[in-house]
Design an enzyme around this catalytic site. Structure first.
Site, short mmCIF file in Angstrom:
data_model
loop_
_atom_site.label_atom_id
_atom_site.label_comp_id
_atom_site.label_asym_id
_atom_site.label_seq_id
_atom_site.Cartn_x
_atom_site.Cartn_y
_atom_site.Cartn_z
N VAL A 1 0.88 -1.22 -0.01
CA VAL A 1 0.23 0.07 -0.02
C VAL A 1 0.94 1.24 -0.08
O VAL A 1 0.62 2.42 -0.53
CB VAL A 1 -0.97 -0.05 1.27
N GLU A 2 2.14 1.18 0.59
CA GLU A 2 2.85 2.32 0.81
C GLU A 2 4.08 2.54 -0.47
O GLU A 2 3.52 3.00 -1.46
CB GLU A 2 3.60 2.22 2.10
N MET A 3 5.19 2.04 -0.51
CA MET A 3 6.14 2.28 -1.39
C MET A 3 6.21 0.97 -2.39
O MET A 3 6.76 1.03 -3.52
CB MET A 3 7.47 2.45 -0.73
#
Length: 373
Positions: free
Chosen positions: A161-163
């Site tokens: 979901v982030e990087m």
């Protein structure tokens, strides 16, 4: 140095009474520009992006860097590598997002958004907290799932979901970069590795601190004129009627513990919070107490960014939080007047201070009293 109880007015203390400035560190990568959220509010263009490198812990921060659990990694070359990686977009799947996308130096290492936005544009689900003074912390992330800064640095990189990074993608990108291969070998004795990268980023983050605010100069430096009359009244409220020091204690203004304020409670259920880590139902809806240092610069507030301004935060606490089955027993309506709330805001604004980079010598065994060897 000894622990300081902010619930009492101890008078001026000799906490970093002078700062020996030995260099100015320029974040060249920042000045070149890092990806920013288009809808985030603009940053203060007058705020310096060049933290001072100091060989003494700044005034007001009661911390011995030599006690930092990852101190053996704090060497100049490791910190330099961590800084480069912090601003390197190759740590994201798209090659567009960096650590500084969510932790922007010009915003006190936050991003001005209610919720973080990942590499794919998906909302992360949490407000991005500051990384300043995190070397002093005992738990990382809002739910405390990481016990050290290296784990904190690694988590977002591997999060889809982030990087969205993977070990394989990291090795492919950095293993084919001769300069990075050389730096990793010089620092760690081996080639590029994602866990080692997280350790380097953690080393960089641990050196970033903030203190020497108007409050610190008033409280510990004896500068009685450093705080306005309103801020001094707010300080008394903070310590007394408002009871803020129950959770916002110590010189980093956090107990590093977890509390349920009712934030995110929809009338029937709360978000998991600390419960997701411990499985203890008493931890349902509990989140870590954030620092109040530079709080003026880190809006919006709470773990979900649901409170837009400091006035909103003060009103929320004045009303006793949001009722729910697991509400922290310390929360209660305060019944403070509008004038008193204004005074509290003036005090909170007095906690805004500059950002410093600690000399790596402060982290070496034997360094004491906040001095580098």
């Amino acid at each position: 140095m000894h622990a300081i109880d902010l619930a009492r007015n101890n008078g001026p203390a000799l906490l970093g009474a002078s700062l020996a400035v030995v260099a100015v560190v320029v974040f060249a990568a920042i000045r070149a520009g890092s990806p920013q959220a288009a809808s985030a509010p603009s940053a203060d263009p007058n705020r310096s992006l060049t933290p001072l490198l100091v060989d003494r812990v700044p005034l007001g921060l009661d911390w011995e860097p030599a006690s930092y659990r990852g101190r053996t990694t704090i060497e100049p070359a490791t910190v330099a590598l961590g800084e480069r990686l912090f601003f390197d977009p190759r740590l994201s799947r798209s090659g567009q997002m960096t650590c500084a996308t969510c932790h922007q130096p010009e915003r006190a290492f936050t991003d001005g958004r209610a919720l973080g936005r990942g590499d794919s544009g998906e909302l992360v689900g949490r407000n991005a907290p500051t990384i300043l003074n995190r070397g002093t912390g005992t738990h990382q992330f809002w739910d405390g799932r990481a016990e050290d800064l290296a784990a904190q640095a690694l988590g977002p990189m591997l999060s889809e979901v982030e990087m969205g990074l993977t070990h394989e993608l990291f090795s492919e990108r950095f293993g084919s970069d001769p300069e990075m291969v050389r730096e990793f070998r010089e620092v760690f004795g081996s080639g590029p590795d994602l866990e080692l990268a997280a350790r380097a980023i953690a080393a960089f983050e641990a050196t970033l601190v903030t203190a020497n605010s108007p409050f610190d100069r008033f409280e510990w430096g004896g500068e009685r004129e450093a705080l306005s009359e309103a801020a001094q009244r707010g300080l008394r409220l903070f310590r007394q009627e408002a009871g803020c020091t129950t959770c916002h204690t110590g010189t980093n203004f956090t107990d590093e513990l977890f509390h349920n304020l009712g934030v995110g409670f929809d009338g029937t259920s709360s978000r998991p919070g600390r419960f997701a880590v411990t499985g203890d139902h008493d931890d349902l809806g509990r989140y870590k107490t954030p620092t109040l240092r530079n709080v003026e610069l880190t809006a919006p507030y709470m773990h979900d960014g649901s409170l837009e301004t400091l006035d909103d935060v003060l009103t929320f606490y004045n009303e006793g939080g949001r009722a729910n089955p697991n509400l922290d027993p310390e929360l209660r309506p305060l019944d403070l007047s509008p004038a008193q709330l204004e005074d509290l805001r003036a005090f909170l604004e007095s906690l805004t201070g500059p950002v410093f980079r600690l000399d790596s010598g402060l982290f070496r065994e034997g360094a004491r009293d906040g001095h580098a060897d």
